[in-house]
Scaffold this motif. Sequence first.
Motif, short mmCIF file in Angstrom:
data_model
loop_
_atom_site.label_atom_id
_atom_site.label_comp_id
_atom_site.label_asym_id
_atom_site.label_seq_id
_atom_site.Cartn_x
_atom_site.Cartn_y
_atom_site.Cartn_z
N LEU A 78 41.61 -20.90 -14.93
CA LEU A 78 43.02 -21.13 -15.29
C LEU A 78 43.11 -21.85 -16.63
O LEU A 78 43.93 -21.48 -17.48
CB LEU A 78 43.70 -21.94 -14.19
N TYR A 79 42.25 -22.87 -16.83
CA TYR A 79 42.33 -23.65 -18.07
C TYR A 79 41.86 -22.85 -19.28
O TYR A 79 42.11 -23.26 -20.42
CB TYR A 79 41.51 -24.93 -17.93
N GLN A 80 41.21 -21.74 -19.08
CA GLN A 80 40.89 -20.87 -20.21
C GLN A 80 42.15 -20.23 -20.80
O GLN A 80 42.16 -19.88 -21.98
CB GLN A 80 39.91 -19.78 -19.78
N TYR A 81 43.19 -20.13 -19.97
CA TYR A 81 44.42 -19.48 -20.42
C TYR A 81 45.52 -20.48 -20.74
O TYR A 81 46.27 -20.29 -21.71
CB TYR A 81 44.91 -18.50 -19.34
N TYR A 82 45.63 -21.53 -19.94
CA TYR A 82 46.71 -22.51 -20.13
C TYR A 82 46.14 -23.92 -20.02
O TYR A 82 45.35 -24.20 -19.11
CB TYR A 82 47.80 -22.32 -19.08
N PRO A 83 46.56 -24.83 -20.91
CA PRO A 83 46.01 -26.18 -20.89
C PRO A 83 46.56 -27.04 -19.75
O PRO A 83 45.93 -28.04 -19.38
CB PRO A 83 46.42 -26.76 -22.24
N ASN A 84 47.73 -26.69 -19.19
CA ASN A 84 48.36 -27.51 -18.16
C ASN A 84 49.50 -26.71 -17.54
O ASN A 84 49.82 -25.59 -17.97
CB ASN A 84 48.88 -28.82 -18.76
N LYS A 85 50.14 -27.31 -16.53
CA LYS A 85 51.24 -26.61 -15.86
C LYS A 85 52.49 -26.54 -16.72
O LYS A 85 53.32 -25.64 -16.54
CB LYS A 85 51.55 -27.27 -14.52
N ASP A 86 52.65 -27.47 -17.67
CA ASP A 86 53.80 -27.40 -18.58
C ASP A 86 53.78 -26.11 -19.38
O ASP A 86 54.82 -25.46 -19.57
CB ASP A 86 53.79 -28.59 -19.53
N ALA A 87 52.62 -25.74 -19.88
CA ALA A 87 52.50 -24.51 -20.66
C ALA A 87 52.78 -23.28 -19.80
O ALA A 87 53.38 -22.30 -20.26
CB ALA A 87 51.11 -24.42 -21.28
N ILE A 88 52.38 -23.34 -18.53
CA ILE A 88 52.64 -22.21 -17.63
C ILE A 88 54.13 -22.07 -17.37
O ILE A 88 54.70 -20.97 -17.42
CB ILE A 88 51.87 -22.39 -16.31
N LEU A 89 54.79 -23.20 -17.08
CA LEU A 89 56.22 -23.16 -16.81
C LEU A 89 57.01 -22.72 -18.05
O LEU A 89 57.97 -21.96 -17.94
CB LEU A 89 56.70 -24.53 -16.34
N ALA A 90 56.60 -23.19 -19.22
CA ALA A 90 57.26 -22.76 -20.45
C ALA A 90 57.09 -21.26 -20.66
O ALA A 90 58.02 -20.57 -21.09
CB ALA A 90 56.69 -23.52 -21.65
N GLU A 91 55.91 -20.74 -20.34
CA GLU A 91 55.68 -19.29 -20.47
C GLU A 91 56.57 -18.50 -19.50
O GLU A 91 57.12 -17.46 -19.86
CB GLU A 91 54.21 -18.98 -20.19
N LEU A 92 56.75 -19.00 -18.29
CA LEU A 92 57.64 -18.33 -17.34
C LEU A 92 59.07 -18.30 -17.85
O LEU A 92 59.77 -17.29 -17.71
CB LEU A 92 57.58 -19.04 -15.98
N LEU A 93 59.52 -19.39 -18.44
CA LEU A 93 60.89 -19.45 -18.95
C LEU A 93 61.06 -18.50 -20.14
O LEU A 93 62.08 -17.82 -20.26
CB LEU A 93 61.24 -20.87 -19.35
N ILE A 94 60.08 -18.45 -21.02
CA ILE A 94 60.15 -17.53 -22.17
C ILE A 94 60.23 -16.09 -21.69
O ILE A 94 61.01 -15.29 -22.21
CB ILE A 94 58.93 -17.75 -23.08
N ARG A 95 59.45 -15.75 -20.69
CA ARG A 95 59.49 -14.38 -20.17
C ARG A 95 60.83 -14.07 -19.52
O ARG A 95 61.33 -12.95 -19.60
CB ARG A 95 58.34 -14.17 -19.19
N HIS A 96 61.39 -15.05 -18.84
CA HIS A 96 62.72 -14.86 -18.26
C HIS A 96 63.76 -14.59 -19.35
O HIS A 96 64.60 -13.69 -19.22
CB HIS A 96 63.11 -16.09 -17.45
N LEU A 97 63.70 -15.34 -20.43
CA LEU A 97 64.65 -15.14 -21.53
C LEU A 97 64.44 -13.79 -22.18
O LEU A 97 65.41 -13.08 -22.51
CB LEU A 97 64.49 -16.26 -22.56
N ASP A 98 63.20 -13.40 -22.40
CA ASP A 98 62.91 -12.10 -23.01
C ASP A 98 63.43 -10.96 -22.13
O ASP A 98 63.98 -9.97 -22.62
CB ASP A 98 61.41 -11.93 -23.23
#
Length: 244
Positions: free
Chosen positions: A58-78
Amino acid sequence: MTSERRRLQPRKEPRQARAELTRQRILTAAAHVFAEYGYAAGTTNRIAREARISIGSLYQYYPNKDAILAELLIRHLDSGMAGGPERTEGAFSGSLEDIIRGQVRAAIANHLDDPHLLRVMFEQAPRSPELIEKLSRHERARVASVRDLLATHPEARVDDPYTAARLTVSTVELAVHQLIAEPDPLDTAALERELVAMLTRYLTGGPERTAARPAPHSPPTPPATDPPTDPPPQDSRRLTDRAD
């Protein structure tokens, strides 16, 4: 790049199909974990277990859960921007009520996947500069399309299309998000019906122009009358004659 920006960025972009599938598994697992446990208890360990990968992977892709949650929100907006009604051919033809209904219906549809997850994303996701800019672009695009609609549609009765467009876009976004998300969601059919009715009356009714009325509870103004006049003076000699 600042440390704050690095903290909210994915660590790498997948270049192979297998790596992209792993990232999708992480995001799908994170969405489930955040929806079930909330943001505070939605740890990276839980996300890794849900995705059936090691925490190191998991940490190879995201440094923490904040980055994961931000990615989910960006995808929702897109997803919302790609599926917005302004992207559909003929979406702005027909009656203004039907156009507004299309806007409201699209907003509702974009919030139906998991209302609890949406509340977590919008209320607790950290705001990176990229995310703030994406939110601004999303709003500007919606406002511009509605402004053009209100400036040209024959049924629109607004004096200021730009202000009316901002009010319309904000009302739809905020009302739908607030009233569909937990803990007390409204029935979507009722929400669509009433929100469309409210906006249509505002956009087609024009500014209210009524005759000036007295302030409430103010006493009525009495009718104008001539000022009272003193009685004419009596003749003192006549009074003397009567006394005699």
